[in-house]
Design an enzyme around this catalytic site. Structure first.
Site, PDB file in Angstrom:
ATOM      1  N   HIS A 132       5.272  -8.105  -3.635  1.00  0.00           N
ATOM      2  CA  HIS A 132       5.606  -6.712  -2.899  1.00  0.00           C
ATOM      3  C   HIS A 132       5.671  -6.760  -1.367  1.00  0.00           C
ATOM      4  O   HIS A 132       6.238  -5.674  -0.935  1.00  0.00           O
ATOM      5  CB  HIS A 132       4.319  -5.885  -3.351  1.00  0.00           C
ATOM      6  CG  HIS A 132       4.372  -5.781  -4.758  1.00  0.00           C
ATOM      7  ND1 HIS A 132       5.126  -4.777  -5.770  1.00  0.00           N
ATOM      8  CD2 HIS A 132       3.536  -6.282  -5.867  1.00  0.00           C
ATOM      9  CE1 HIS A 132       4.838  -5.135  -7.023  1.00  0.00           C
ATOM     10  NE2 HIS A 132       3.818  -5.868  -6.965  1.00  0.00           N
ATOM     11  N   HIS A 155      -0.366  -6.635   6.572  1.00  0.00           N
ATOM     12  CA  HIS A 155       0.808  -6.807   5.954  1.00  0.00           C
ATOM     13  C   HIS A 155       1.913  -5.819   6.404  1.00  0.00           C
ATOM     14  O   HIS A 155       1.525  -4.935   7.209  1.00  0.00           O
ATOM     15  CB  HIS A 155       0.884  -6.311   4.459  1.00  0.00           C
ATOM     16  CG  HIS A 155       0.416  -5.087   4.237  1.00  0.00           C
ATOM     17  ND1 HIS A 155      -1.046  -4.621   3.978  1.00  0.00           N
ATOM     18  CD2 HIS A 155       0.997  -3.964   4.082  1.00  0.00           C
ATOM     19  CE1 HIS A 155      -0.952  -3.329   3.852  1.00  0.00           C
ATOM     20  NE2 HIS A 155       0.061  -2.849   3.814  1.00  0.00           N
ATOM     21  N   HIS A 169       5.838  -3.596   5.867  1.00  0.00           N
ATOM     22  CA  HIS A 169       6.765  -2.709   4.979  1.00  0.00           C
ATOM     23  C   HIS A 169       7.984  -2.580   5.871  1.00  0.00           C
ATOM     24  O   HIS A 169       8.125  -2.455   6.969  1.00  0.00           O
ATOM     25  CB  HIS A 169       6.190  -1.440   4.669  1.00  0.00           C
ATOM     26  CG  HIS A 169       4.653  -1.318   3.782  1.00  0.00           C
ATOM     27  ND1 HIS A 169       4.607  -1.368   2.599  1.00  0.00           N
ATOM     28  CD2 HIS A 169       3.547  -1.140   4.391  1.00  0.00           C
ATOM     29  CE1 HIS A 169       3.332  -1.402   2.145  1.00  0.00           C
ATOM     30  NE2 HIS A 169       2.749  -1.481   3.216  1.00  0.00           N
ATOM     31  N   HIS A 203       0.285  -2.533   8.640  1.00  0.00           N
ATOM     32  CA  HIS A 203      -0.888  -2.066   8.320  1.00  0.00           C
ATOM     33  C   HIS A 203      -1.972  -3.340   8.485  1.00  0.00           C
ATOM     34  O   HIS A 203      -1.782  -4.367   8.131  1.00  0.00           O
ATOM     35  CB  HIS A 203      -0.915  -1.823   6.815  1.00  0.00           C
ATOM     36  CG  HIS A 203       0.017  -0.474   6.495  1.00  0.00           C
ATOM     37  ND1 HIS A 203       0.453  -0.330   5.482  1.00  0.00           N
ATOM     38  CD2 HIS A 203       0.402   0.227   7.390  1.00  0.00           C
ATOM     39  CE1 HIS A 203       1.205   0.937   5.263  1.00  0.00           C
ATOM     40  NE2 HIS A 203       1.181   1.518   6.646  1.00  0.00           N
ATOM     41  N   THR A 219      -1.464   2.816  -0.366  1.00  0.00           N
ATOM     42  CA  THR A 219       0.004   3.381  -0.546  1.00  0.00           C
ATOM     43  C   THR A 219       0.556   2.609  -1.540  1.00  0.00           C
ATOM     44  O   THR A 219       2.029   2.961  -1.855  1.00  0.00           O
ATOM     45  CB  THR A 219       0.895   3.094   0.802  1.00  0.00           C
ATOM     46  OG1 THR A 219       0.912   1.746   1.023  1.00  0.00           O
ATOM     47  CG2 THR A 219       0.429   3.975   1.930  1.00  0.00           C
ATOM     48  N   THR A 220       0.033   1.846  -2.620  1.00  0.00           N
ATOM     49  CA  THR A 220       0.520   1.253  -3.561  1.00  0.00           C
ATOM     50  C   THR A 220      -0.444   1.332  -4.867  1.00  0.00           C
ATOM     51  O   THR A 220      -1.560   1.435  -4.387  1.00  0.00           O
ATOM     52  CB  THR A 220       0.734  -0.294  -3.532  1.00  0.00           C
ATOM     53  OG1 THR A 220      -0.159  -0.770  -2.892  1.00  0.00           O
ATOM     54  CG2 THR A 220       2.089  -0.331  -2.484  1.00  0.00           C
TER      55      THR A 220
END
Length: 376
Positions: free
Chosen positions: A87, A112, A114, A139, A221-222
């Protein structure tokens, strides 16, 4: 951090934790964002993240002090672990790194990224400001180590997690700090691949100004979307080069190495969620002005200097004009005397003419007296 919590982190893709892999979720497809709440109930909660920050609707909170990274730059010799979980790319952090400036001490867990897909569509960041997204977002995840023994215990509690959100934009210059991550992505191209990378200064990834940020209560957020996150979204953006962003968007796969169909890891960001009457606080006021880059500061300084020089030239011109006008007035005041001298010959001529007239008149009078004596 105990062994159980460390094992869980290996399955923590971004801001989520999959307790089991019974339900495989994606950003699009069969178990995409619109279906998350069916399999993970908290994803349908009323305090979800990310959100769109409307700056005119934020509330200034003077109690929000600058955030203080503790130990971020003291990385030591122990390497970091870089991991592709299918992801995102996760960098695990030692728990002796922590974050101050919050009601409790929060220990670091991981960070991580995005991003988007490199196409013409604008997007990549999870949070937006006034409806505008950035090209990517970083993040940095922490757990409340004052109240809870580990990440797994804290992540389900409302005050359990704290996350720093850093919006990333592109420019012409390369960001050396992000190369500490991007240069090693080729070693974890497929899901479940892991590599050790040299430790580096984590604070170099953050904006310079850690005192201007937005604060709100939200969620991972996941999936499983636990609503346990104290969010701090920085106002200042961080810049990377277009080449760095392109590498990030095109080098990783969400599929495993043995899968026959390769799937690029792209568009790994969640759409913004409703605020649902939540308040978004700001650590700064609108009157304090926008964040200025070093280039903008230089331009302002040069502009002020040019303005001062221009003002000096104008003042000098005005003074010179005033002096010139004063000299002209003096000359003008002297002119009547000169005109008086110029009129003196005219007066002499008039006097001569008057004398001639008088002589003529006297001659005529003598003639009149003599005229009777000359008659026959």
């Amino acid at each position: 951090m105990d062994c159980v919590a460390l094992f869980m982190l290996l399955f923590l893709p971004g801001l989520h934790w999959t307790a089991a892999e019974e339900t495989s979720w994606t950003y699009t497809g069969m178990v995409g964002q619109s279906e998350w709440s069916e399999h993970f109930p908290e994803c349908g909660g009323t305090s979800q993240s990310p959100v769109d920050v409307v700056t005119t609707q934020t509330k200034y909170d003077p109690a929000l002090t600058p955030l203080t990274p503790l130990g971020y730059s003291q990385h030591g010799n122990q390497p970091f672990t870089l991991y592709n979980n299918g992801h995102t790319a996760v960098i695990e952090l030692p728990d002796w790194m922590s974050l101050g400036g919050l009601p409790w001490l929060f220990s670091a867990v991981q960070m991580h990224l995005h991003w988007g897909n490199g196409g013409p569509s604008y997007g990549g960041s999870e949070h937006t400001i006034n409806g505008q997204s950035a090209e990517a977002e970083l993040h940095v995840l922490h757990y409340n180590s004052e109240l809870y023994p580990n990440m797994s215990a804290a992540m389900t509690q409302r005050d359990g997690l704290a996350v720093l959100g850093i919006l990333i934009v592109t420019g012409e210059e390369t960001n050396p700090a992000f190369n500490n991550i991007i240069n090693y992505l080729s070693r974890i191209r497929h899901a479940n691949q892991k590599v050790f990378i040299p430790a580096f200064d984590v604070q170099s990834l953050l904006p310079e100004d850690l005192g201007r940020y937005y604060r709100y209560n939200g969620s991972l957020t996941t999936p499983p979307c636990y609503q346990s996150v104290i969010w701090s979204l920085f106002n200042e953006r961080v810049q990377i080069s277009k080449a760095q962003l392109l590498k990030m968007e095109t080098i990783l796969f969400s599929s495993k190495a043995g899968d026959p169909d390769r799937m690029l890891l792209q568009d790994n960001y969640r759409a913004t969620q409703p605020l649902n009457h939540r308040a978004v606080f700001a650590s700064f006021t609108a009157e304090s002005g926008k964040e200025l880059t070093s280039g903008e500061v230089t331009a302002i300084v040069i502009g002020i200097m040019c303005g001062c020089v221009g003002l000096a030239v104008i003042v000098r011109f005005i003074i010179k004009t005033i002096r010139s006008t004063s000299s002209w007035d003096v000359l003008t005041n002297n002119r009547p005397a000169q005109m008086q001298r110029m009129k003196e010959p005219e007066k002499a001529i008039e006097k001569q003419q008057e004398m001639v007239l008088n002589s003529t008149s006297q001659a005529e009078k003598r003639e009149e007296r003599l005229s009777p004596q000359t008659k026959p």
